[in-house]
Design a protein around this motif. Structure first.
Motif, PDB file in Angstrom:
ATOM      1  N   CYS A  22       0.868  -1.184   0.000  1.00  0.00           N
ATOM      2  CA  CYS A  22       0.000   0.000   0.000  1.00  0.00           C
ATOM      3  C   CYS A  22       0.904   1.232   0.000  1.00  0.00           C
ATOM      4  O   CYS A  22       1.251   1.758   1.071  1.00  0.00           O
ATOM      5  CB  CYS A  22      -0.924  -0.013   1.217  1.00  0.00           C
ATOM      6  SG  CYS A  22      -2.232  -1.232   1.110  1.00  0.00           S
ATOM      7  N   LEU A  76      -0.299   4.379   1.977  1.00  0.00           N
ATOM      8  CA  LEU A  76      -0.659   4.258   3.383  1.00  0.00           C
ATOM      9  C   LEU A  76       0.334   5.024   4.257  1.00  0.00           C
ATOM     10  O   LEU A  76       1.523   4.716   4.271  1.00  0.00           O
ATOM     11  CB  LEU A  76      -0.689   2.785   3.792  1.00  0.00           C
ATOM     12  CG  LEU A  76      -1.193   2.494   5.208  1.00  0.00           C
ATOM     13  CD1 LEU A  76      -2.651   2.890   5.363  1.00  0.00           C
ATOM     14  CD2 LEU A  76      -1.013   1.007   5.539  1.00  0.00           C
ATOM     15  N   PHE A  79       2.515  -5.218   6.605  1.00  0.00           N
ATOM     16  CA  PHE A  79       2.664  -3.864   6.074  1.00  0.00           C
ATOM     17  C   PHE A  79       3.918  -3.750   5.206  1.00  0.00           C
ATOM     18  O   PHE A  79       4.507  -2.680   5.094  1.00  0.00           O
ATOM     19  CB  PHE A  79       2.742  -2.845   7.214  1.00  0.00           C
ATOM     20  CG  PHE A  79       1.466  -2.674   7.977  1.00  0.00           C
ATOM     21  CD1 PHE A  79       0.326  -2.201   7.353  1.00  0.00           C
ATOM     22  CD2 PHE A  79       1.401  -2.985   9.323  1.00  0.00           C
ATOM     23  CE1 PHE A  79      -0.856  -2.035   8.048  1.00  0.00           C
ATOM     24  CE2 PHE A  79       0.229  -2.832  10.036  1.00  0.00           C
ATOM     25  CZ  PHE A  79      -0.911  -2.351   9.398  1.00  0.00           C
ATOM     26  N   CYS A 115       4.966  -0.725   2.468  1.00  0.00           N
ATOM     27  CA  CYS A 115       4.166   0.479   2.744  1.00  0.00           C
ATOM     28  C   CYS A 115       5.158   1.607   3.015  1.00  0.00           C
ATOM     29  O   CYS A 115       5.427   1.973   4.164  1.00  0.00           O
ATOM     30  CB  CYS A 115       3.239   0.249   3.932  1.00  0.00           C
ATOM     31  SG  CYS A 115       1.981  -1.008   3.627  1.00  0.00           S
TER      32      CYS A 115
END
Length: 274
Positions: free
Chosen positions: A150, A153, A172, A175
């Protein structure tokens, strides 16, 4: 016939723009809209599908991206038109899996997502989501939160993530704009993270953790505490009052930590694991 239908797969219907037909499928349990790249909105009538267990709004393209030497080997994801989810999605009380992989135009999740009391898997990988809403902290049955790649993010606005007692997988990785991690739930078995923080939160209470992947954390200077051990490094800053109150796991607790992968963390000078 429509009212009795339980499984509906409309994968790669590239001209489908909306879902205003959903009110005809009250008994639906699985709705797959994988690869519907022209889809612009999810109709509010989705709230009538009280028995829906699985909702897939993801890309039809699988993306395989390895940590390490093959990190650049990826297949392109087509841009989705879907820019938001209706707040009514929070009324899908039976929903167990929500897959938003590759929804690149989706920049936010509605806070009503916290009302999905039976949700077990949430995948927002490769989406355009910029922050996680506080409502996620109410998902007591959530087992997997996957936010891999992401790139937009920045923040995790989840005040009570540590209370997600069912959470086992938190990802994560890639990110790049993520600033920091909140306090983490103790039941995690896998944690993958890329962030811009100088240090990670204490991991000493993660007594079930089996695998930790820290990749691309260019500002990270040290990892202060691992499960069942502490890192002793003069380069690390002094622990806070919160960290001091968290003691490492007892020697009587079975040691489950098996895999530590720290890569492309250019500010780490020393890893001293006692």
């Amino acid at each position: 016939m429509a009212k009795k239908l339980k499984y509906l797969d409309l994968s790669r219907c590239g001209s489908l723009e909306n879902t205003d037909f959903l009110s005809a499928f009250e008994k639906l349990e699985v709705l797959i809209l994988r690869g519907c790249t022209a889809l612009k909105r999810i109709d509010a009538s989705i709230e009538d599908m009280e028995g829906l267990l699985r909702l897939e709004l993801c890309s039809s393209y699988a993306l395989h991206l390895a940590v390490g030497a093959d990190a650049g080997a990826e297949r392109p994801i087509p841009r989705f038109c879907l820019g938001e989810l209706p707040a009514e999605i929070g009324k899908l009380k039976s929903l167990r899996q929500l897959d938003l992989y590759g929804t690149t135009a989706l920049s936010a999740l509605p806070n009503s997502i916290g009302s999905l009391e039976n949700l077990e898997i949430l995948d927002i990988s490769k989406s355009g989501i910029e922050e996680l809403p506080n409502g996620i902290g109410s998902l007591r049955k959530l087992r997997e939160l996957i936010a891999w790649y992401c790139r937009n993010l920045k923040g995790i606005m989840v005040e009570s993530m540590a209370n997600l007692s069912s959470l086992r997988r938190l990802d994560f990785i890639y990110c790049d704009k993520l600033q920091s991690l909140p306090e983490l739930p103790s039941g995690l078995t896998y944690l993958g993270v890329t962030c811009q923080s100088h240090k990670l939160p204490s991991l000493s209470h993660l007594t079930h953790l089996k695998e930790l992947v820290v990749h691309g954390c260019n500002n990270l200077q040290c990892i202060q505490e691992l499960p069942s051990t502490q890192l002793k490094s003069s380069k690390c800053s002094q622990p806070t009052d919160i960290e001091e109150s968290e003691s490492p796991q007892s020697l009587n607790t079975p040691f489950k930590f098996e895999v530590l992968n720290v890569s492309v963390c250019e500010s780490i000078k020393m890893l001293d694991v006692s």
